[in-house]
Design an enzyme around this catalytic site. Structure first.
Site, PDB file in Angstrom:
ATOM      1  N   THR A   1      -1.958   1.422  10.224  1.00  0.00           N
ATOM      2  CA  THR A   1      -0.456   2.240   9.478  1.00  0.00           C
ATOM      3  C   THR A   1       0.043   2.875   8.012  1.00  0.00           C
ATOM      4  O   THR A   1      -0.802   1.721   6.988  1.00  0.00           O
ATOM      5  CB  THR A   1       0.972   1.315   9.508  1.00  0.00           C
ATOM      6  OG1 THR A   1       1.438   1.487  10.871  1.00  0.00           O
ATOM      7  CG2 THR A   1       2.014   1.996   9.068  1.00  0.00           C
TER       8      THR A   1
ATOM      9  N   LYS B   1      -5.423   0.591  -5.561  1.00  0.00           N
ATOM     10  CA  LYS B   1      -4.638  -0.324  -5.058  1.00  0.00           C
ATOM     11  C   LYS B   1      -5.885  -1.869  -5.627  1.00  0.00           C
ATOM     12  O   LYS B   1      -4.949  -2.613  -5.687  1.00  0.00           O
ATOM     13  CB  LYS B   1      -4.966  -0.284  -3.157  1.00  0.00           C
ATOM     14  CG  LYS B   1      -4.139   0.982  -3.135  1.00  0.00           C
ATOM     15  CD  LYS B   1      -3.017   0.912  -2.873  1.00  0.00           C
ATOM     16  CE  LYS B   1      -2.091   2.115  -2.125  1.00  0.00           C
ATOM     17  NZ  LYS B   1      -2.235   2.251  -1.439  1.00  0.00           N
TER      18      LYS B   1
ATOM     19  N   GLU C   1       0.805  -5.046  11.764  1.00  0.00           N
ATOM     20  CA  GLU C   1       0.017  -5.248  11.368  1.00  0.00           C
ATOM     21  C   GLU C   1      -1.067  -6.541  11.497  1.00  0.00           C
ATOM     22  O   GLU C   1      -2.170  -6.822  11.074  1.00  0.00           O
ATOM     23  CB  GLU C   1      -0.066  -5.063   9.946  1.00  0.00           C
ATOM     24  CG  GLU C   1       0.563  -3.296   9.881  1.00  0.00           C
ATOM     25  CD  GLU C   1       0.469  -2.424   8.758  1.00  0.00           C
ATOM     26  OE1 GLU C   1       0.333  -1.722   8.181  1.00  0.00           O
ATOM     27  OE2 GLU C   1       0.936  -3.192   7.525  1.00  0.00           O
TER      28      GLU C   1
ATOM     29  N   GLY D   1      -4.343  -0.095   5.815  1.00  0.00           N
ATOM     30  CA  GLY D   1      -4.555   0.503   4.048  1.00  0.00           C
ATOM     31  C   GLY D   1      -3.479  -1.318   3.669  1.00  0.00           C
ATOM     32  O   GLY D   1      -3.198  -2.093   4.329  1.00  0.00           O
TER      33      GLY D   1
ATOM     34  N   GLY E   1       4.266  -2.194   2.506  1.00  0.00           N
ATOM     35  CA  GLY E   1       4.895  -1.268   1.865  1.00  0.00           C
ATOM     36  C   GLY E   1       5.630   0.209   2.803  1.00  0.00           C
ATOM     37  O   GLY E   1       6.800   0.659   2.635  1.00  0.00           O
ATOM     38  N   GLY E   2       4.632   0.345   3.768  1.00  0.00           N
ATOM     39  CA  GLY E   2       5.968   0.908   5.503  1.00  0.00           C
ATOM     40  C   GLY E   2       6.184   0.360   6.621  1.00  0.00           C
ATOM     41  O   GLY E   2       7.122   0.871   6.866  1.00  0.00           O
TER      42      GLY E   2
ATOM     43  N   SER F   1      -0.204   6.203   5.041  1.00  0.00           N
ATOM     44  CA  SER F   1      -1.184   7.639   4.470  1.00  0.00           C
ATOM     45  C   SER F   1      -2.537   7.260   4.549  1.00  0.00           C
ATOM     46  O   SER F   1      -2.946   8.598   4.494  1.00  0.00           O
ATOM     47  CB  SER F   1      -0.384   7.641   3.107  1.00  0.00           C
ATOM     48  OG  SER F   1      -0.563   6.906   2.214  1.00  0.00           O
ATOM     49  N   THR F   2      -3.031   6.920   4.156  1.00  0.00           N
ATOM     50  CA  THR F   2      -4.623   5.981   4.270  1.00  0.00           C
ATOM     51  C   THR F   2      -5.108   5.869   5.928  1.00  0.00           C
ATOM     52  O   THR F   2      -5.748   6.745   6.697  1.00  0.00           O
ATOM     53  CB  THR F   2      -4.780   4.960   3.573  1.00  0.00           C
ATOM     54  OG1 THR F   2      -4.186   4.763   2.635  1.00  0.00           O
ATOM     55  CG2 THR F   2      -6.206   5.019   3.089  1.00  0.00           C
TER      56      THR F   2
ATOM     57  N   LYS G   1       0.786  -6.375   2.079  1.00  0.00           N
ATOM     58  CA  LYS G   1       1.100  -5.101   2.120  1.00  0.00           C
ATOM     59  C   LYS G   1       2.557  -5.238   3.034  1.00  0.00           C
ATOM     60  O   LYS G   1       3.271  -5.745   3.479  1.00  0.00           O
ATOM     61  CB  LYS G   1      -0.047  -5.514   4.282  1.00  0.00           C
ATOM     62  CG  LYS G   1      -1.360  -5.223   3.881  1.00  0.00           C
ATOM     63  CD  LYS G   1      -1.973  -5.229   4.697  1.00  0.00           C
ATOM     64  CE  LYS G   1      -2.135  -4.385   5.972  1.00  0.00           C
ATOM     65  NZ  LYS G   1      -1.449  -3.192   6.064  1.00  0.00           N
TER      66      LYS G   1
HETATM   67  C1  5RP Z   1       2.723  -0.314   5.835  1.00  0.00           C
HETATM   68  C2  5RP Z   1       1.154  -1.126   5.783  1.00  0.00           C
HETATM   69  C3  5RP Z   1       0.328   0.006   4.368  1.00  0.00           C
HETATM   70  O1  5RP Z   1      -1.106  -0.221   5.092  1.00  0.00           O
HETATM   71  C4  5RP Z   1       0.544  -0.159   2.509  1.00  0.00           C
HETATM   72  O2  5RP Z   1       1.809  -0.074   2.778  1.00  0.00           O
HETATM   73  C5  5RP Z   1      -0.453   1.591   2.304  1.00  0.00           C
HETATM   74  O3  5RP Z   1       0.057   1.625   3.157  1.00  0.00           O
HETATM   75  P1  5RP Z   1      -0.562   3.494   1.988  1.00  0.00           P
HETATM   76  O4  5RP Z   1      -2.038   4.340   2.824  1.00  0.00           O
HETATM   77  O5  5RP Z   1       0.386   5.399   2.639  1.00  0.00           O
HETATM   78  O6  5RP Z   1      -0.930   3.768   0.481  1.00  0.00           O
HETATM   79  O7  5RP Z   1       0.402  -2.555   4.776  1.00  0.00           O
HETATM   80  O8  5RP Z   1       3.461  -1.388   6.009  1.00  0.00           O
END
Ligand code: 5RP
Length: 224
Positions: A25, A120, A102, A81, A95-96, A27-28, A93
């Site tokens: 999950t 990162k 996950e 990500g 952030g989303g 943006s990556t 992990k």
């Molecule tokens: C979501 C996550 C994402 O993988 C993490 O926040 C990285 O996100 P992005 O690729 O948008 O920087 O752990 O819960």
């Protein structure tokens, strides 16, 4: 080229015919899911487990065949990500806000790949907040405990409302600072009733795929 897209596209090269794949999950991972959609379009047979409703919607749109977590015996490969990762492969992990699913998916996977842009990579994790999924019931009590432990928790708010995860829970973001005692925090979180899961993913991945200004780099984990 976008560094996140570079990482997502490169990681898709590890996806093989017949695999059960965990789809991350963020943006990556968004780029990875698009790349997997291409593989499926070109005839590759695979099944995937999404780690969030957002990824599920994207994968459905792309025609990627999906399974639910309780339908699988095992997962061949999970790709996702990270928010921060150190040279010992300790990662934060969530952030989303998808850390619970996950972690379930990554834990079941035979192999895990973390994808990221070079921002990162850090010497010590902790400048980024540590997300912790907590039950709504008694959330103030759990927050109080985290405060007492000196974790500086902040209840996550999005668009003016308390953020609710795909599982119907809240997220407490802990402000620990780079170089915090990982084992101590992990152990103390385990004592708090109402803490469902935390965003520490320690030494779980076999490799990192990193998009950098100089191209994509693959960093293998010697311990895996
Ligand atoms: C979501 C996550 C994402 O993988 C993490 O926040 C990285 O996100 P992005 O690729 O948008 O920087 O752990 O819960």
């Amino acid at each position: 080229m976008d560094m996140k897209k570079m990482a997502g596209d490169k990681a898709a090269e590890y996806v093989k015919d017949g695999m059960v794949l965990g789809l991350g999950t963020g943006s990556t991972a968004f780029h990875l899911v698009n790349a997997v959609g291409e593989l499926v379009k070109n005839g590759m047979k695979l099944k995937a487990i999404p780690t969030s409703k957002a990824t599920e919607a994207q994968a459905c749109e792309l025609g990627i065949p999906l399974l639910t977590i309780d339908e699988v015996e095992h997962i061949d490969l999970a790709i996702d990500g990270v928010d921060e990762i150190d040279p010992q492969f300790s990662a934060i992990k969530g952030g989303g806000g998808a850390l619970y699913r996950e972690k379930v998916v990554a834990t079941l996977a035979d192999e895990v790949i973390w994808i990221m842009d070079e921002s990162k990579l850090v010497d010590q994790i902790g400048a980024f907040h540590l997300p912790v999924e907590i039950a709504q019931y008694g959330s103030k009590q759990a927050m109080k405990k985290m405060e007492e432990f000196g974790f500086h928790p902040v209840l996550r708010v999005k668009e003016g409302r308390t953020f609710v995860t795909d599982n119907g829970n809240f997220i407490a973001d802990l402000h620990l600072g780079a170089g915090f005692d990982i084992e101590d925090v992990r152990q103390k979180l385990g004592t708090i009733v109402g803490v469902l899961e935390h965003g520490l993913f320690l030494n779980m991945c076999k490799r990192m795929v990193v998009g950098t200004k100089d191209g994509v780099k693959v960093i293998e984990n010697p311990a895996k």
